[in-house]
Motif scaffolding. Sequence first.
Motif, PDB file in Angstrom:
ATOM      1  N   PHE A  39       2.386  29.287  50.792  1.00 18.10           N
ATOM      2  CA  PHE A  39       1.034  29.436  50.252  1.00 18.10           C
ATOM      3  C   PHE A  39       0.288  30.472  51.096  1.00 18.10           C
ATOM      4  O   PHE A  39       0.263  30.387  52.328  1.00 18.10           O
ATOM      5  CB  PHE A  39       0.299  28.091  50.302  1.00 18.10           C
ATOM      6  N   SER A  41      -3.502  32.932  51.171  1.00 17.98           N
ATOM      7  CA  SER A  41      -4.836  33.093  50.601  1.00 17.98           C
ATOM      8  C   SER A  41      -5.552  34.248  51.283  1.00 17.98           C
ATOM      9  O   SER A  41      -5.277  34.566  52.440  1.00 17.98           O
ATOM     10  CB  SER A  41      -5.653  31.801  50.741  1.00 17.98           C
ATOM     11  N   SER A  63      -5.804  32.444  45.951  1.00 14.43           N
ATOM     12  CA  SER A  63      -4.534  31.948  46.466  1.00 14.43           C
ATOM     13  C   SER A  63      -3.357  32.741  45.909  1.00 14.43           C
ATOM     14  O   SER A  63      -3.417  33.332  44.823  1.00 14.43           O
ATOM     15  CB  SER A  63      -4.361  30.467  46.107  1.00 14.43           C
ATOM     16  N   ASP A  64      -2.271  32.758  46.686  1.00 13.02           N
ATOM     17  CA  ASP A  64      -1.000  33.362  46.285  1.00 13.02           C
ATOM     18  C   ASP A  64       0.084  32.360  46.648  1.00 13.02           C
ATOM     19  O   ASP A  64       0.456  32.226  47.818  1.00 13.02           O
ATOM     20  CB  ASP A  64      -0.785  34.694  47.002  1.00 13.02           C
ATOM     21  N   SER A  65       0.594  31.611  45.649  1.00 12.97           N
ATOM     22  CA  SER A  65       1.498  30.497  45.911  1.00 12.97           C
ATOM     23  C   SER A  65       2.806  30.665  45.153  1.00 12.97           C
ATOM     24  O   SER A  65       2.862  31.325  44.103  1.00 12.97           O
ATOM     25  CB  SER A  65       0.827  29.180  45.505  1.00 12.97           C
ATOM     26  N   ASP A  66       3.884  30.051  45.687  1.00 13.35           N
ATOM     27  CA  ASP A  66       5.155  30.068  44.978  1.00 13.35           C
ATOM     28  C   ASP A  66       5.196  29.040  43.853  1.00 13.35           C
ATOM     29  O   ASP A  66       6.157  28.993  43.084  1.00 13.35           O
ATOM     30  CB  ASP A  66       6.318  29.837  45.950  1.00 13.35           C
ATOM     31  N   SER A  68       3.398  28.011  40.375  1.00 10.62           N
ATOM     32  CA  SER A  68       2.562  28.688  39.373  1.00 10.62           C
ATOM     33  C   SER A  68       1.222  27.986  39.176  1.00 10.62           C
ATOM     34  O   SER A  68       0.207  28.635  38.908  1.00 10.62           O
ATOM     35  CB  SER A  68       3.309  28.773  38.038  1.00 10.62           C
ATOM     36  N   ASP A  71      -1.135  29.300  41.869  1.00  7.00           N
ATOM     37  CA  ASP A  71      -1.205  30.743  42.070  1.00  7.00           C
ATOM     38  C   ASP A  71      -2.469  31.312  41.430  1.00  7.00           C
ATOM     39  O   ASP A  71      -2.920  30.854  40.375  1.00  7.00           O
ATOM     40  CB  ASP A  71       0.037  31.404  41.463  1.00  7.00           C
ATOM     41  N   ASN A  72      -3.058  32.314  42.091  1.00  3.88           N
ATOM     42  CA  ASN A  72      -4.266  32.991  41.602  1.00  3.88           C
ATOM     43  C   ASN A  72      -5.415  32.020  41.339  1.00  3.88           C
ATOM     44  O   ASN A  72      -6.183  32.181  40.385  1.00  3.88           O
ATOM     45  CB  ASN A  72      -3.952  33.784  40.326  1.00  3.88           C
TER      46      ASN A  72
END
Length: 317
Positions: A39, A41, A63-66, A68, A71-72
């Motif tokens: 994760f 951010s 956020s930028d997460s693996d 879905s 994410d975003n």
Amino acid sequence: SDGFVDILLIDNVGLRLTASHEANQVSNRDDSTGSKREFNSYGVGLTYRQSSDRYIALTANTSDSDLSDDDNENFIGVDFKWALSSRTQMSGTYSKRFYGDAAAFDISYNSKYIRTSLNYSEDVTNTSRLLANPQNLGVFVCPASTISIADCFQPNSLSYQPDASEQVVQLTSQVLEFDDNIIIRKSTNFQAGYDFSRITIAITSRYAEDDYLDLDRIRRTYSLGTSLAYELGSHTNLNMGITYANITQIASEAELDGESDNWRGNIALQRKFGRSITAVADFSYVDQSGDIDAGVGLFGNTFSDRRISLSLIYSYE
């Protein structure tokens, strides 16, 4: 890991840039199976800063997460530290991590004879962790070779930094558990210390909730403890301590549900002979009962242990 940069614009108001990265992975030895959570951010916002111990910052983050679903995602972050007075200080944060909302809070109070600290934190852990891992809340500072809180003192500042010959003591006992699952620990810790004349008293209380992310299981720990040192004479101290912990576990498999009660206590007489020799006579008692298997007990889940020990300690400089 996380970090931020504050750029002052007008007087005490500035721009804050912040970013964080978090990755947790568990796998077997040949990496054929495993579990990973990642994760990131990024955010920008405003900060109001009077000094290093008086500031507050608000940021808008993405956020930028693996995963879905996470994410975003946009969220508000808060970071503050504020000295209410020379005796009282509080700090806290609010943000998001890979498991959702995350918060931390700390408040400390310091007077001539009494010092208290209350802390709430959320941590991610796994292998060789400690049940209800105690926090170093800075209630007492002791010499590096101390064997009793009778040798300790309360710092006169909330920001006291121990020197090379001192340490901030752990006032609670440790209960080991080995586990390879990713676990979210939410814990609240309270410590209070009183130091005046011949008496030194420490009180600790904590609550911990462990959420096993890869298993449908929650473990909660409640504990309370106290330590006391009484100066019988210029070279003689009486030390006592007692700790109680209740551990409960709720799981999807009924056979893993359980509860455990744990008592630990000791009383010791300490006598110094000159500058280098200390003699200690100690009686300790441990009692554990319940049906939770911590994985490291040699005597099962229910046992009691009584010990008498005599020690002679020689210290040299």
